[in-house]
Write an enzyme that holds these catalytic residues in place. Structure first.
Site, mmCIF file in Angstrom:
data_model
loop_
_atom_site.group_PDB
_atom_site.id
_atom_site.type_symbol
_atom_site.label_atom_id
_atom_site.label_comp_id
_atom_site.label_asym_id
_atom_site.label_seq_id
_atom_site.Cartn_x
_atom_site.Cartn_y
_atom_site.Cartn_z
ATOM 1 N N GLU A 109 -9.970 4.078 6.202
ATOM 2 C CA GLU A 109 -9.234 4.473 7.407
ATOM 3 C C GLU A 109 -10.123 5.104 8.469
ATOM 4 O O GLU A 109 -10.011 4.780 9.648
ATOM 5 C CB GLU A 109 -8.067 5.392 7.045
ATOM 6 C CG GLU A 109 -6.981 4.716 6.193
ATOM 7 C CD GLU A 109 -6.440 3.422 6.798
ATOM 8 O OE1 GLU A 109 -6.629 3.165 8.004
ATOM 9 O OE2 GLU A 109 -5.830 2.624 6.033
ATOM 10 N N GLU A 158 0.842 -1.192 0.000
ATOM 11 C CA GLU A 158 0.000 0.000 0.000
ATOM 12 C C GLU A 158 0.883 1.251 0.000
ATOM 13 O O GLU A 158 1.840 1.279 0.759
ATOM 14 C CB GLU A 158 -0.910 0.041 1.234
ATOM 15 C CG GLU A 158 -1.863 1.228 1.177
ATOM 16 C CD GLU A 158 -2.801 1.341 2.387
ATOM 17 O OE1 GLU A 158 -2.694 0.540 3.332
ATOM 18 O OE2 GLU A 158 -3.628 2.257 2.370
ATOM 19 N N GLU A 205 -5.761 -3.068 12.569
ATOM 20 C CA GLU A 205 -5.446 -3.857 11.371
ATOM 21 C C GLU A 205 -6.417 -5.028 11.232
ATOM 22 O O GLU A 205 -6.860 -5.353 10.134
ATOM 23 C CB GLU A 205 -4.001 -4.358 11.409
ATOM 24 C CG GLU A 205 -2.945 -3.260 11.587
ATOM 25 C CD GLU A 205 -3.092 -2.080 10.648
ATOM 26 O OE1 GLU A 205 -3.564 -2.255 9.511
ATOM 27 O OE2 GLU A 205 -2.733 -0.950 11.065
ATOM 28 N N GLU A 224 -2.636 -3.964 6.886
ATOM 29 C CA GLU A 224 -3.742 -4.919 6.987
ATOM 30 C C GLU A 224 -3.793 -5.952 5.866
ATOM 31 O O GLU A 224 -4.882 -6.433 5.534
ATOM 32 C CB GLU A 224 -5.056 -4.138 6.998
ATOM 33 C CG GLU A 224 -5.432 -3.465 5.654
ATOM 34 C CD GLU A 224 -5.042 -1.997 5.540
ATOM 35 O OE1 GLU A 224 -4.102 -1.569 6.236
ATOM 36 O OE2 GLU A 224 -5.667 -1.290 4.735
HETATM 37 N N1 PHE Z 1 -3.073 0.928 5.831
HETATM 38 C C1 PHE Z 1 -2.201 1.028 6.962
HETATM 39 C C2 PHE Z 1 -3.086 1.273 8.149
HETATM 40 O O1 PHE Z 1 -3.686 0.901 8.738
HETATM 41 C C3 PHE Z 1 -1.243 2.138 6.933
HETATM 42 C C4 PHE Z 1 -0.133 1.992 5.957
HETATM 43 C C5 PHE Z 1 -0.154 2.720 4.793
HETATM 44 C C6 PHE Z 1 0.924 1.166 6.210
HETATM 45 C C7 PHE Z 1 0.869 2.614 3.878
HETATM 46 C C8 PHE Z 1 1.936 1.052 5.324
HETATM 47 C C9 PHE Z 1 1.923 1.787 4.152
HETATM 48 O O2 PHE Z 1 -3.560 1.991 8.640
HETATM 49 ZN ZN ZN Z 2 -5.714 1.646 8.650
#
Ligand code: PHE
Ligand code: ZN
Length: 878
Positions: A323, A125, A301, A267
């Site tokens: 989020e 991500e 997560e 996640e």
């Molecule tokens: N999606 C992850 C989170 O909970 C955050 C994240 C974003 C981690 C990008 C790594 C890279 O919230």
């Molecule tokens: Zn998140």
């Protein structure tokens, strides 16, 4: 080309979204792992989605070496571009087979496949998958994955990917494993981990009686430190079932802790990857706050499994969809399993500190942004935390039971799909029967609304007439703001401190503010006091004309945790604002008499039966960072001077009370529990105030003795860290001894040792700059590890406004030097610690000039990363 020309990047617009021409249905990957030359074989089945038969297949790829590419087994014509490959004429359904090479050891950006202390791991991500292999790397392309991992030649403990283990064994002397994920997913949820770990195993029986195998992978030798995280996994699973009826959907769930990680955790479907800081705790090495955070991040997560993974995002402009909902869910989890007031107060502090700062900065953006240059810059407190406040307002407006139904309808309707914030809102409107049309402005308008309250008593009608108005300052992207729709939670206190509920106030206890100005009438006796914005029911700045007496009255009698703490905060703010000119002249400030009186009353009545967590929050003197957000123009020296004066006066006036408290309230054991967290918190606050008082009373030696004794007599890290912080920040005699002892005990334990760096980087004066300079060459420091960077330069930038903004300008120079070094190593971390400099226009001219010089030289850097470019160029445009 001129230097300015060289560094330009273009922003993407939300409204430019186009549905993909193709989708991938099945992806079969084979990794042959090697430290410097990992081979990825990628066989993907594609399908044309649009009627445009001429549309080429365009695959994303970054920093990949392509060995070969075939379409349906044949060598097709294709073009390698800067961003991937383009295959001009392809059938409607076809298979691409290709092989590419990557170098995990050289990957210091920690996006894609990289090595973390010997472990292979991935972070995809938002757009890291394209650094692993060629793909349609966008969140609205969902495919089924089959992954074969062949371990490195030198061997490896475990080989992990998403989903179910199909096969494992050894072939040609190399271990291998095959994984299949039954759920189609976007590429950003892909994960691979290969390494040697200690494994904490357990099981969870779901509400329908299925058994789920749980596995937590931690550093070798650190088994014990994984136990709390494992307990937190089980608590999360149970809570998601109990509160929302959501049952886990795979037969196994895996969490891996890694040492090198850009954010908190990720996640990935069925295989969450964590920054080890949010996994590894035991009472001797981690604070109560760390325990609390582990539980909340594990929850966060895990909860993404539904809000994010099962229902995912159409595009990255929708990031807040997953989020905000997931932060709201993790906050409710912490509220239910740990402590509601503490969780709420922490969340409010994030909004009133960093989020208000972001809203007032050049990088201010709506919760659903319109323009993005580098997505990594948008993992922000606005998207996450302000987003969660918006979800909380929806929860307030429709109530728990309708919210629960709407959430389930949403997850059901969009299961397996990639959707938008608009889809979410429409679904909630329909399911809960509400009209959110005006409410949507929370997603489209950046900036913090200012709400002004006033009231008069209408004798004739026996009415309290309340007037509320709202105003939001323009932001760079929007000059004119329309009024927001917000629930304002209310109650009323009579002279004796009893709650009175006027007929006009609904049983839910909130009123709606949705115009620029509104008037509300309540039938009440004279002298009834309106309590406004209970539980911080909307993320706004409230300005209400309470007298000091009224604040004291509410602080004593109101039953709302936020209001209580806010009364104390408001009394502090008033004092600071009223005394700022005197502080700027460094003259003697008057006594904060009302605040001291309120605090004395609280301290006199504390006993072991009290709500210690809440009392401790009430007694806290606000951080300088949060105080700064109560000013438009920031006079940092005066704020610091007034802050210290306030704290010292409170400490000295109440030193006997703090001494008594310190002796009276102790934790029952060195272990973590919510009750002991409260006891330790207040005990440590007392220690701090005693030390501050003794220093001011010329009894520094006594301060040093009590702090040193605190350090030596406790086995718990919360206590030790408090002692170390006071020793270092107050420059006590015991400082050297404590630092030495800490170094001896923990310098080999990087995660714990970060505290050694952080404490010295956050000394609230210029000496922090020298500390950071010196510690950059400490043998335990590693500039490639984000946790170390965050503990040193990051702490100076984000947790030490006083040293960062020192008038010498050395703080700015040091930070920018670190940022330019990080530009090549890890742009995402670099851009994050740059944040405070963006708001330079709020400072005095001298500081503005010094920051401007630094920002300008960053702009001149060759190969300036997109992350830094976006932030600096945005700030310079203002
Ligand atoms: N999606 C992850 C989170 O909970 C955050 C994240 C974003 C981690 C990008 C790594 C890279 O919230
Ligand atoms: Zn998140």
């Amino acid at each position: 080309m001129t230097a300015e020309k060289r560094n330009t990047y273009k922003a993407q617009k939300r409204t430019d979204y186009k549905a993909p021409n193709f989708t991938a249905t099945d992806i079969d990957l084979t990794f042959t792992l090697d430290d410097t030359k990992t081979i990825v074989k990628n066989v993907t089945r594609f399908k044309r989605l649009t009627s445009d038969a001429k549309a080429p297949l365009i695959l994303n790829g970054e920093e990949l070496k392509l060995n070969y590419l075939k379409v349906d087994g044949i060598n097709y014509k294709f073009k390698e571009t800067k961003n991937g490959v383009e295959i001009p004429s392809v059938p409607d359904e076809f298979t691409v087979e290709l092989e590419n090479e990557i170098n995990p050891s050289a990957n210091s950006s920690l996006m894609g496949l990289y090595k973390s202390n010997g472990t292979f791991c991935t972070q995809c991500e938002p757009e890291g998958f394209r650094r692993i292999t060629y793909s349609l790397d966008r969140s609205d392309v969902l495919a089924k994955y089959r992954v074969t991992i062949i371990g490195p030649e030198y061997g490896c403990g475990v080989l992990l990917s998403n989903g179910n283990l199909i096969e494992r064994g050894t072939k040609k002397n190399r271990p291998y494993a095959i994984w299949e994920d039954p759920f189609p997913k976007p590429s950003y949820l892909f994960a691979l981990v290969a390494g040697t770990f200690d494994i904490v195993s357990d099981t969870f029986i779901t509400m329908s009686g299925r058994k789920v195998d749980l596995e937590l992978y931690v550093d070798r030798g650190a088994y014990e430190r994984g136990l709390w995280a494992m307990q937190s996994i089980k608590d999360s699973m149970k809570w998601d079932e109990d509160r929302w009826g959501l049952e886990f959907d795979l037969d196994n769930f895996k969490v891996v802790a890694v040492d090198f990680f850009n954010f908190g955790a990720m996640e990935n479907k069925g295989l969450n990857v964590f920054n080890s800081v949010y996994v590894m705790v035991d009472p001797t090495c981690a604070t109560d706050t760390a325990f609390y955070n582990v539980q909340s991040v594990i929850g966060h997560e895990y909860f993404h499994n539904y809000t994010g993974d099962r229902v995912t995002l159409r595009d990255w402009f929708q990031l807040s969809l997953k989020e905000s909902l997931t932060v709201f869910r993790d906050q409710e989890f912490s509220s239910d399993v740990a402590n509601r007031a503490l969780t709420r107060l922490h969340a409010i502090n994030v909004i009133r500190g960093p989020q208000f700062a972001e809203d007032a900065s050049p990088m201010a953006h709506p919760v659903r942004p319109e323009e993005v240059m580098e997505m990594n810059n948008f993992y922000t407190v606005t998207i996450y935390d302000k987003g969660a406040e918006i979800i909380r307002m929806i929860h307030t407006l429709i109530g728990e039971s309708r919210f629960k139904k709407a959430l389930n309808d949403y997850l059901h309707k969009y299961d397996g799909q990639a959707v938008t914030i608009e889809d979410f809102l429409c679904c909630f409107e329909e399911s809960a029967g509400v009209d959110l049309s005006q409410f949507r402005r929370w997603y489209t308008q950046a900036g913090t609304p200012h709400v002004k309250a006033s009231w008069i008593y209408d004798e004739e009608n026996k009415n309290l007439v309340l007037k509320l108005s709202q105003h939001t300052n323009p932001t760079r992207d929007q000059q004119v703001k329309e009024p927001f729709y917000m629930p304002i939670r209310m109650s009323f206190l009579d002279k004796e401190g009893h709650d009175v509920h006027p007929a006009e106030l609904s049983s839910d206890g909130y009123i709606i503010l949705n115009e620029n100005e509104q008037e509300y009438r309540f039938t009440l006796d004279r002298d009834t006091l309106p309590v406004i914005l209970r539980d911080f029911s909307a993320p706004v700045k409230l300005d209400a004309p309470y007298t000091m007496e009224q604040l004291q009255h509410m602080l004593s009698f109101c039953d709302d945790a936020f209001i209580k703490v806010d009364c104390a905060t408001t009394m502090q703010n008033r004092y600071i604002h009223d005394n700022l000119e005197i502080a700027a002249a460094q003259s003697v400030l008057k006594e904060p008499a009302e605040l001291i009186a309120s605090y004395k009353a609280i301290l006199d009545s504390v006993d072991s039966q009290s709500d210690l967590i809440l009392i401790n929050e009430t007694l806290k003197i606000q951080s300088i960072a949060n105080l700064m957000e109560t000013f438009d123009k920031i006079n940092i020296d005066a704020i610091k001077y007034a802050h210290d004066a306030l704290e010292t006066k409170v400490a000295v006036s109440l030193v006997n009370e703090f001494v008594e408290l310190y002796g009276k309230i102790r934790a029952s054991s060195a272990n973590y529990s919510v009750a002991d967290m409260g006891r330790r918190a207040i005990n440590n606050s007392a220690l701090h105030m005693i030390a501050v008082a003794k220093c001011a009373m010329d009894k520094k030696k006594e301060a040093s003795d009590i702090v040193l004794n605190h350090y030596n007599s406790s086995k718990n890290m919360t206590d030790k860290l408090q002692a170390m912080t006071d020793a270092v920040h107050l420059d006590l005699e015991c400082k050297t001894e404590i630092l030495k002892s800490f170094e001896k005990d923990w310098s080999k334990d990087a995660l714990v040792f970060d505290n050694f760096f952080r404490v010295q980087a956050t000394v609230p004066n210029k000496s922090a700059i020298d500390n950071v300079k010196k510690l950059l060459s400490h043998p335990s420091y590693d500039g490639r590890n984000p946790n170390r960077v965050r503990a040193l330069a990051g702490a100076l930038a984000l947790s030490n406004p006083v040293a960062l903004n020192d008038i010498s300008g050395e703080g700015y120079d040091l930070l920018c030097k670190q940022i330019s070094a990080l530009n090549d190593i890890n742009p995402s971390v670099a851009a994050r610690i740059l944040t405070p400099l963006l708001s330079f226009r709020r400072l005095d001219e001298k500081r503005q000039g010094m920051i401007l010089n630094n920002l300008n030289s960053l702009m001149q850097m060759p190969k300036l990363s997109r992350s830094i470019y976006e932030k600096v160029s945005t700030a310079l445009k203002e």
